[in-house]
Enzyme design. Sequence first.
Site, short mmCIF file in Angstrom:
data_model
loop_
_atom_site.label_atom_id
_atom_site.label_comp_id
_atom_site.label_asym_id
_atom_site.label_seq_id
_atom_site.Cartn_x
_atom_site.Cartn_y
_atom_site.Cartn_z
N HIS A 71 15.46 -1.38 -5.60
CA HIS A 71 15.34 -2.72 -5.56
C HIS A 71 14.69 -3.42 -6.62
CE1 HIS A 71 15.46 -2.47 -0.64
NE2 HIS A 71 16.16 -1.50 -1.20
N CYS A 81 9.38 -2.72 -0.40
CA CYS A 81 8.82 -3.55 -1.60
C CYS A 81 7.51 -4.17 -1.39
CB CYS A 81 10.02 -4.51 -1.68
SG CYS A 81 11.41 -3.58 -2.40
N CYS A 131 11.44 -6.70 1.30
CA CYS A 131 11.60 -5.64 2.43
C CYS A 131 10.38 -4.87 2.41
CB CYS A 131 12.80 -4.57 2.37
SG CYS A 131 12.48 -3.41 1.10
N GLU A 137 12.30 -5.48 -6.87
CA GLU A 137 10.79 -5.43 -6.87
C GLU A 137 10.39 -4.03 -7.43
OE1 GLU A 137 12.05 -7.98 -3.33
OE2 GLU A 137 12.79 -6.35 -4.26
#
Length: 135
Positions: A44, A77, A74, A46
Amino acid sequence: MKLAIEEAKKSSEPLKCGVVIVKGEQVIAKAYNSQRNSNNASAHAEINAIKMAGENIGNKNLERCSIYCTCEPCIMCLSAIAFAKIGRLVYGLSLNDVTPPEKMINIDINEFLAKAPNKFKVLGNFMKEECSQLL
């Protein structure tokens, strides 16, 4: 956030996310989500940016840093943000705006922060309209 939006445009994912981490006025990392290209479910934006920021400053702790995300992080993260000791999160679109309920672990950010070992400030819906153009 404008830099995070530019990062998101580099993603080939169906949901394009971009992230920038700053310390003071200095950008120390910027990244986008790349799960499919990297064959890595944890890639992701992040996570990619937190890894890069730690490498760039030579420290896993990103205290006194802010993270700008085009989408609300999410739960994976959010955990990485807390464990990296980032002090402030700014995001554009909420997860509810971009993720179908059946594909999301829906834990409210305030509920997460109540239990997180390291607290951080949150500003949501920042430049929401500009971020929504990525959809």
